[in-house]
Write an enzyme that holds these catalytic residues in place. Structure first.
Site, mmCIF file in Angstrom:
data_model
loop_
_atom_site.group_PDB
_atom_site.id
_atom_site.type_symbol
_atom_site.label_atom_id
_atom_site.label_comp_id
_atom_site.label_asym_id
_atom_site.label_seq_id
_atom_site.Cartn_x
_atom_site.Cartn_y
_atom_site.Cartn_z
ATOM 1 N N ILE A 45 7.666 6.717 16.802
ATOM 2 C CA ILE A 45 7.352 7.440 15.563
ATOM 3 C C ILE A 45 6.068 8.275 15.717
ATOM 4 O O ILE A 45 6.068 9.464 15.404
ATOM 5 C CB ILE A 45 7.205 6.459 14.366
ATOM 6 C CG1 ILE A 45 8.438 5.541 14.256
ATOM 7 C CG2 ILE A 45 6.974 7.238 13.055
ATOM 8 C CD1 ILE A 45 9.747 6.207 13.910
ATOM 9 N N ILE A 84 3.073 18.279 8.214
ATOM 10 C CA ILE A 84 3.773 18.142 6.924
ATOM 11 C C ILE A 84 4.830 19.239 6.751
ATOM 12 O O ILE A 84 5.196 19.591 5.642
ATOM 13 C CB ILE A 84 2.809 18.107 5.712
ATOM 14 C CG1 ILE A 84 1.963 19.380 5.626
ATOM 15 C CG2 ILE A 84 1.933 16.876 5.733
ATOM 16 C CD1 ILE A 84 1.340 19.568 4.242
ATOM 17 N N ARG A 125 -4.831 10.414 4.369
ATOM 18 C CA ARG A 125 -3.686 11.269 4.609
ATOM 19 C C ARG A 125 -2.585 11.077 3.566
ATOM 20 O O ARG A 125 -1.899 12.011 3.192
ATOM 21 C CB ARG A 125 -3.159 10.967 6.010
ATOM 22 C CG ARG A 125 -2.625 12.176 6.617
ATOM 23 C CD ARG A 125 -1.797 11.915 7.800
ATOM 24 N NE ARG A 125 -0.940 13.073 7.948
ATOM 25 C CZ ARG A 125 0.165 13.243 7.280
ATOM 26 N NH1 ARG A 125 0.563 12.335 6.428
ATOM 27 N NH2 ARG A 125 0.880 14.334 7.456
ATOM 28 N N ASP A 143 4.340 0.448 11.929
ATOM 29 C CA ASP A 143 3.136 -0.166 11.354
ATOM 30 C C ASP A 143 2.949 -1.627 11.790
ATOM 31 O O ASP A 143 1.950 -2.252 11.416
ATOM 32 C CB ASP A 143 3.173 -0.086 9.815
ATOM 33 C CG ASP A 143 3.047 1.333 9.314
ATOM 34 O OD1 ASP A 143 2.639 2.210 10.098
ATOM 35 O OD2 ASP A 143 3.371 1.583 8.135
ATOM 36 N N LYS A 186 0.833 -1.204 0.000
ATOM 37 C CA LYS A 186 0.000 0.000 0.000
ATOM 38 C C LYS A 186 0.870 1.258 0.000
ATOM 39 O O LYS A 186 0.644 2.185 -0.777
ATOM 40 C CB LYS A 186 -0.896 0.004 1.247
ATOM 41 C CG LYS A 186 -1.560 1.339 1.515
ATOM 42 C CD LYS A 186 -2.415 1.321 2.762
ATOM 43 C CE LYS A 186 -1.713 1.606 4.064
ATOM 44 N NZ LYS A 186 -1.426 3.021 4.359
ATOM 45 N N LEU A 228 7.956 19.229 7.134
ATOM 46 C CA LEU A 228 9.181 18.841 6.421
ATOM 47 C C LEU A 228 8.957 18.794 4.911
ATOM 48 O O LEU A 228 9.833 19.159 4.132
ATOM 49 C CB LEU A 228 9.697 17.492 6.934
ATOM 50 C CG LEU A 228 10.128 17.464 8.407
ATOM 51 C CD1 LEU A 228 10.362 16.032 8.886
ATOM 52 C CD2 LEU A 228 11.396 18.306 8.611
#
Ligand code: EPU
Length: 420
Positions: free
Chosen positions: A328, A122, A91, A306, A22, A124
């Protein structure tokens, strides 16, 4: 809203074929906006996030066709603005900004908000666009970036929690059509970034160093159409590996890439799970009692955030104490209270979850809060005695292709209850 009904305590046995990743296919689909020529993407997973990205590309003017696990696109003429409702739904769609800026020298998309796993800024991405010479403004919930010309530059993308995966993708895509050389320092090293760079290079881009913290992009005048096969999904593979271990089963992961899964396989091995590489497949076998392991999530090649929720479900079933630290996303612990409903003993202490494993789990109705949390609840439900109903499974359909069908093939007693 659909739910999954699982009758647990059945070991999983058999083979499962791992689909395309994905998190690789979404930026690759966005990258097709960089050329007016046709592109073909293969091994595309059937996921709601992929369909959303298809809708966004269509809305921007691309012709998008889904044929089985192939997508054909052609973005002859595109517009530079993304619809709020579409971008808000997913997102990951923020990665259309880089290609729009690269090709049209302007991009406006709705500023994605936070989500249940954390704030998800966002800054960065925007810092990268600015370094390429874009003017960036935020107005009425939209972020606008525009430039007369984009000029290559040195860009440092390190942030609070390391680099940024989609930020690196966005800057790489914009810089592919900039003038001169861009050097990204502290670039994300995830295999999905490498897959995107491979696709961009097949389109005629000049990118080297992807997969390392320094990525160099020499801008070209234009890109052409290309064909690409997406890498297998390392997170899907890890989820089935953990499900096999949690149910005392034996599962062959067909087509999984062990070299992308080292941190997960290493921790599973430390926990006592049998792992055997057989050609292109990985066989996961749980023969003995598991041991607790401590885990800290980190950018690649560290343990992936994840997979944090899924491994927590496994540790909840493993006698002893394990400490799982999330580095994270600050609030990616929504699964904890739901796992507790199944009988798990887990306490949160700052960024860590202290899992006192080995208590028997028993089925209950639970609520999925995000994609990976849902996967953790499914794993816990597969191992628990009795019946678990996982509600709000639309979260899981965003990132797991036909999860109930694949699990049924492995012998799980799982059914989808569809609600009109
Ligand atoms: N960050 C910043 N500023 C930015 C961007 C990110 O501070 O401009 C921070 C984030 O808040 C976070 C960290 O940097 O603390 C890493 O975020 P990153 O940007 O790498 O995440 P992402 O690119 O938005 C992708 C995946 C996520 C996965 C993360 C981390 C896609 C579509 N999404 O998100 O996948 O968790 O990388 O590996 O590629 C999932 O599949 O369940 C999922 C959430």
């Amino acid at each position: 809203m659909d739910s999954l009904l699982i009758k647990g305590a059945v070991p999983l046995h058999g083979e499962v074929t791992i689909g395309g990743a994905k998190n690789a296919v979404l930026p690759i689909m966005a990258a097709t906006l960089l050329t007016a020529e046709p592109c073909v993407i293969r091994r595309v997973p059937h996921l709601s996030d992929v369909r959303f990205m298809g809708q966004i590309l269509t809305w921007l003017g691309s012709d998008v066709r889904f044929e089985g696990d192939t997508i054909r696109t052609q973005a002859r003429k595109i517009k530079g603005a993304g619809d709020y409702d579409l971008i808000r739904k997913m997102r990951g769609s923020v990665c259309v900004m880089g290609p729009l800026l690269g090709r049209l020298k302007k991009a406006s998309v709705s500023l994605p908000g936070g989500c249940v796993i954390g704030a998800r800024p966002i800054n960065l991405h925007l810092k990268g666009f600015q370094a390429l010479g874009a003017r960036v403004t935020i107005e009425a919930g939209y972020v606008h970036a525009s430039a007369k010309r984009l000029v290559g530059s040195a860009i440092f993308l390190g942030g609070r929690a390391g680099s940024t995966v989609l930020g690196t993708a966005n800057v790489m895509m914009a810089a592919a059509l900039a003038e001169g050389v861009t050097v990204i320092e502290s670039a994300a090293c995830e295999p999905e970034v490498v897959d995107l760079a491979d696709f961009l290079n097949a389109m005629g881009a000049q990118i080297s160093g992807a997969g390392s913290p320094t990525v160099t992009i020499t801008g070209v005048k234009q890109l052409h159409g290309a064909e690409h096969e997406v890498i297998p999904d390392r997170i899907e593979a890890a989820t089935y590996a953990i499900a096999a271990a949690a149910t005392h089963g034996e599962v062959t992961l067909r087509g999984a890439r062990a070299e992308h899964m080292r941190a997960v396989l290493d921790k599973l091995k430390d926990a006592g799970v049998g792992i055997e590489r057989r050609g292109a497949d990985i066989v996961i076998r749980r023969a003995r009692r598991l041991k607790p392991v401590d885990i800290t999530t980190l950018p690649y090649s560290g343990f992936p955030t994840d997979v944090q929720a899924q491994v927590m479900a496994l540790m909840a079933l493993t006698p002893g104490i394990s400490i799982i630290t999330e580095r994270i996303f600050e609030s990616r612990f929504m699964h904890v209270s739901e796992l507790t409903r199944l009988g798990a003993d887990i306490e949160i202490e700052g960024p860590s979850a202290i899992v006192k494993g080995g208590k028997p789990l028993s089925g209950a109705p639970v609520m999925a809060s995000d994609l990976r949390a849902s996967a953790a609840l499914v794993i816990a439900g597969l191992a628990a005695r009795g019946t678990t109903q996982v509600n709000r499974v639309y979260h899981i359909d965003r990132g797991y292709e036909n999860i109930d069908g694949k699990l049924r093939q492995l012998g799980a007693r799982i059914e989808r209850i569809e609600e009109p």
